[in-house]
Design an enzyme around this catalytic site. Structure first.
Site, PDB file in Angstrom:
ATOM      1  N   ASP A  14      38.511  21.326  66.479  1.00 55.10           N
ATOM      2  CA  ASP A  14      39.586  23.110  66.093  1.00 55.10           C
ATOM      3  C   ASP A  14      38.168  24.027  66.692  1.00 55.10           C
ATOM      4  O   ASP A  14      37.142  24.261  66.701  1.00 55.10           O
ATOM      5  CB  ASP A  14      39.101  23.568  65.013  1.00 55.10           C
ATOM      6  CG  ASP A  14      40.446  22.849  64.424  1.00 55.10           C
ATOM      7  OD1 ASP A  14      40.616  21.436  65.109  1.00 55.10           O
ATOM      8  OD2 ASP A  14      40.284  22.824  63.217  1.00 55.10           O
ATOM      9  N   GLU A  40      48.044  23.964  59.055  1.00 58.37           N
ATOM     10  CA  GLU A  40      46.511  23.655  59.047  1.00 58.37           C
ATOM     11  C   GLU A  40      46.439  25.482  60.272  1.00 58.37           C
ATOM     12  O   GLU A  40      47.415  25.453  60.799  1.00 58.37           O
ATOM     13  CB  GLU A  40      45.998  23.354  59.749  1.00 58.37           C
ATOM     14  CG  GLU A  40      46.324  22.200  58.851  1.00 58.37           C
ATOM     15  CD  GLU A  40      45.400  20.667  59.797  1.00 58.37           C
ATOM     16  OE1 GLU A  40      44.244  19.836  58.376  1.00 58.37           O
ATOM     17  OE2 GLU A  40      45.234  20.499  60.471  1.00 58.37           O
TER      18      GLU A  40
HETATM   19  C1  FRU Z   1      41.806  20.983  61.796  1.00 58.20           C
HETATM   20  C2  FRU Z   1      41.579  20.981  60.672  1.00 58.20           C
HETATM   21  C3  FRU Z   1      41.160  22.142  60.336  1.00 58.20           C
HETATM   22  C4  FRU Z   1      39.834  21.758  59.123  1.00 58.20           C
HETATM   23  C5  FRU Z   1      39.286  21.091  60.339  1.00 58.20           C
HETATM   24  C6  FRU Z   1      38.193  20.257  59.932  1.00 58.20           C
HETATM   25  O1  FRU Z   1      42.485  20.511  62.949  1.00 58.20           O
HETATM   26  O2  FRU Z   1      41.651  19.579  59.696  1.00 58.20           O
HETATM   27  O3  FRU Z   1      42.304  22.128  59.237  1.00 58.20           O
HETATM   28  O4  FRU Z   1      39.564  23.078  58.801  1.00 58.20           O
HETATM   29  O5  FRU Z   1      40.350  20.631  61.130  1.00 58.20           O
HETATM   30  O6  FRU Z   1      37.505  19.931  60.775  1.00 58.20           O
END
Ligand code: FRU
Length: 503
Positions: free
Chosen positions: A46, A220
Site C-alpha cells: 500500500d 481496509e
Molecule cells: C492492505 C493491508 C492493510 C495493512 C497492510 C499491511 O493491503 O492489508 O490493511 O495495513 O496491507 O501491509
C-alpha cells in the site's frame, strides 16, 4: 535436517542476493516500469502517508526491504515535486516493540495542535497502525524537518484496541467545519470515525457500512474526502474502502460510497446493495488521496497489485508498482453519480510527439505509450473491437469493448508469463457507465501495466502483465462489420530522455 550444513549455502545465498541487489540496474530489469513508482528493491504494498508540504509530495509505502515477499512492515519513503520523478529517501519508520508499521496517513499540523513543532517548519505527523501478531493499535510519529527524519511519539499507542481483530489503516484529515482532525479507520466489516483536537487523544464519533456495499472480504484502507459535482455548485463526500477478497474481478479492489459527512459520521446516498468500484481491473488496491494537495486537487494513488498473486509475480529484485497519480472528480452519468478517475496532468509531461493513428496499420513504439481513441457506436456495425498490443513472440494484450454485453475488458490470457498463479490468465470486464454513442478510450502502457480510463474516467481498469518480450507494437482489431473511429492519437512516452530521476 543438519542446519550447520545449510549455513554456508545460506551465506552464499544471502551474499548473492545482496550483491545482485546492489548491481541491479533498475532501468533495464525485465518488467520494471519506467514511469510508475517502484521500490528500489524488496517488497512494496500500500501507498501510505501521502502528504504535500512546501512544494513536495511525500509518498510512503508498506515496505519489507529484506525480501521480495511481505514481511515485517516498514514505511519506505520517496519525495517528488511533480508526482512523476521520485527521489528515494531513507526508510522512515521501522518496526519496534509495539509491532510492525502497517498502513496509515500523514498530515501537516498547520496550527501545531499537537505541540510537536520544533522550528519554523510545521510538524508533519504520521498516523499509522501498529500490528503485533494480529493485535492492532494506532500510533503516531512526527517530523520537524520537512519529512526527512521521523520520531515516534513517546506515548504510543494513541488509540488502543477495544477488542477488535481488524482495527487498522487510519486516514486522517483536518475538517474545517468542525475544527477537528477526523480519522477513518477500518474495523472488521465497517469504517469507524474518530475525532481529535491534537492528534493524540481520539474519541469515536460514528461508524458506517455494516449493511452497505460489498462484504466479500475484510474492509481496509478507508479514505474520506469532499468532491464537487462537475458542472454544478454541489458537492458530496466520497468514502473509499478497499476490500480483499471481494473485488469485481477477483481478489483485491477498492469500492466507494457517495454521501454526506457531518463531522461525526458518514451516510451513504447509494442503495445499500449497490456496488461501485474505483477501478474494475485486478490491479489497483489500497489507494487513497494526498492530504493537503495544492489548488484543492484530489490526487489518488493505488498499489498496482492484487493479494491473490502479488507475492509471486515474476520480477526479480523488487515486487510491485504504484498506479499513475490520478485526479478524482464526481460526474453525473446515465447510471447515476460516478467517480471519474483520470491521469494527473503531470503525466502529460512524459509525452513525446502526438501522432495520428492509422486504424488500418500496426504502429511500432518504444514499449511505453499513451493512446486516446474515440469510436462512434451509432455508426458502427461491429460488436467486439479494441486495441491489441503485441510482440514478436505472438504474445498479445487486448483492451476492448463488447457491445452485446456493454462491457469494457482487458484480456491478458495471452499476454506472457502466467504460470505463477492459476487464475492470472483471465479476461477482466467492467460494465460501461456511460451511454454516450461516442466511446472514448484512454490508455497508458508502461512495460508491465495498462491503465484504461474509459469515457472520461467513469469506468476505469488497471491490469498488470508480464510478457517475455516487451510489447512494442499495437494495432486495432474488430470482429465483424465495421467499427467507425472518430479520432485516434498516440504518444510515445519518455522520448527526449525525460527519464525519471530515480527509482
Ligand atoms: C492492505 C493491508 C492493510 C495493512 C497492510 C499491511 O493491503 O492489508 O490493511 O495495513 O496491507 O501491509
Amino acid at each position: 535436517m543438519n542446519y550447520q550444513k545449510l549455513l554456508p549455502v545460506l551465506l552464499v545465498l544471502i551474499l548473492a542476493c545482496t550483491s545482485s541487489r546492489k548491481e541491479t540496474d533498475s532501468t533495464t530489469e525485465p518488467h520494471r516500469p519506467k514511469f510508475h513508482f517502484t521500490p528500489p528493491s524488496g517488497w512494496m504494498n500500500d501507498p501510505n502517508g501521502m502528504v504535500y508540504y512546501d512544494g513536495e509530495y511525500h509518498l510512503f509505502y508498506q515496505h519489507y526491504p529484506d525480501s521480495t515477499v511481505w514481511g515485517p512492515m516498514h514505511w519506505g519513503h520517496a519525495i517528488s515535486t511533480d508526482l512523476i520523478h521520485w527521489q528515494h529517501q531513507p526508510i522512515a519508520l521501522f518496526p519496534d516493540s509495539l509491532g510492525y508499521i502497517f498502513s496509515g496517513s500523514a498530515v501537516v499540523d498547520v496550527n501545531n495542535t499537537s505541540g510537536l513543532q520544533a522550528g519554523n517548519d510545521k510538524p508533519l505527523v504520521a498516523i499509522f497502525t501498529y500490528d503485533k501478531k494480529g493485535f492492532e493499535t494506532q500510533g503516531i510519529a512526527y517530523s520537524t524537518d520537512k519529512g526527512r527524519t521521523w520520531t515516534k511519539y513517546e506515548n504510543n499507542p494513541v488509540l488502543k484496541n477495544p477488542g477488535e481483530k481488524d482495527f487498522r489503516d487510519p486516514k486522517v484529515f483536518w475538517h474545517d467545519e468542525s475544527q477537528h482532525w477526523i480519522m477513518s479507520l477500518a474495523v472488521g466489516n465497517r469504517i469507524e470515525f474518530y475525532r481529535s483536537s491534537n492528534l493524540k487523544d481520539w474519541e469515536k464519533t460514528g461508524e458506517f457500512g455494516r449493511e452497505y456495499g460489498n462484504h466479500g472480504g475484510v474492509w481496509e484502507c478507508p479514505d474520506l474526502f469532499k468532491l464537487p459535482i462537475e458542472g454544478t455548485n454541489e458537492s458530496r463526500w466520497v468514502l473509499l474502502v478497499s476490500i480483499n477478497p471481494g473485488g469485481p474481478n477477483g481478489g483485491s479492489a477498492t469500492q466507494y460510497f457517495i454521501g454526506q459527512f457531518d463531522g461525526k459520521t458518514f451516510t451513504s446516498e447509494n442503495d445499500p446493495a449497490s456496488e461501485r468500484w474505483v477501478d474494475y481491473g485486478p490491479d489497483n488496491y489500497a489507494g487513497v488521496t494526498w492530504n493537503n494537495a495544492p489548488d484543492g486537487r484530489t490526487i489518488f494513488l493505488g498499489w498496482m497489485g492484487n493479494w491473490n498473486y502479488a507475492q509471486v509475480v515474476p520480477t526479480q529484485s523488487w515486487r510491485s508498482a504504484m498506479t499513475l497519480p490520478r485526479e478524482l472528480s464526481l460526474k453525473a452519468t446515465a447510471a447515476g453519480l460516478r467517480l471519474a478517475v483520470v491521469p494527473s496532468p503531470e503525466v502529460l509531461s512524459l509525452r513525446g510527439e502526438q501522432q495520428a493513428i492509422d486504424f488500418k496499420k500496426s504502429v511500432s513504439f518504444n514499449g511505453l505509450t499513451e493512446l486516446q481513441v474515440t469510436f462512434d457506436l451509432a455508426a458502427s456495425t461491429s460488436t467486439d473491437f479494441g486495441i491489441e498490443f503485441f510482440n514478436s513472440r505472438n504474445e498479445v494484450l487486448r483492451i476492448g469493448y463488447n457491445r452485446t454485453s456493454n462491457q469494457l475488458y482487458v484480456d491478458r490470457t495471452k499476454a506472457g508469463k502466467q504460470d505463477f498463479f492459476d487464475q492470472f490468465a483471465a479476461v477482466h470486464t467492467a460494465l460501461r457507465s456511460s451511454s454516450d454513442p461516442l466511446l472514448k478510450l484512454h490508455l497508458v502502457l508502461d512495460v508491465a501495466s495498462v491503465e484504461l480510463f474509459a469515457d472520461d474516467g467513469t469506468t476505469c481498469m488497471t491490469s498488470t502483465f508480464f510478457p517475455n518480450e516487451d510489447f512494442t507494437e499495437f494495432r486495432f482489431y474488430s470482429n465483424t462489420g465495421e467499427t467507425v473511429s472518430v479520432s485516434g492519437e498516440w504518444f510515445s512516452l519518455m522520448t527526449n530522455a525525460k527519464v525519471r530521476a530515480d527509482n
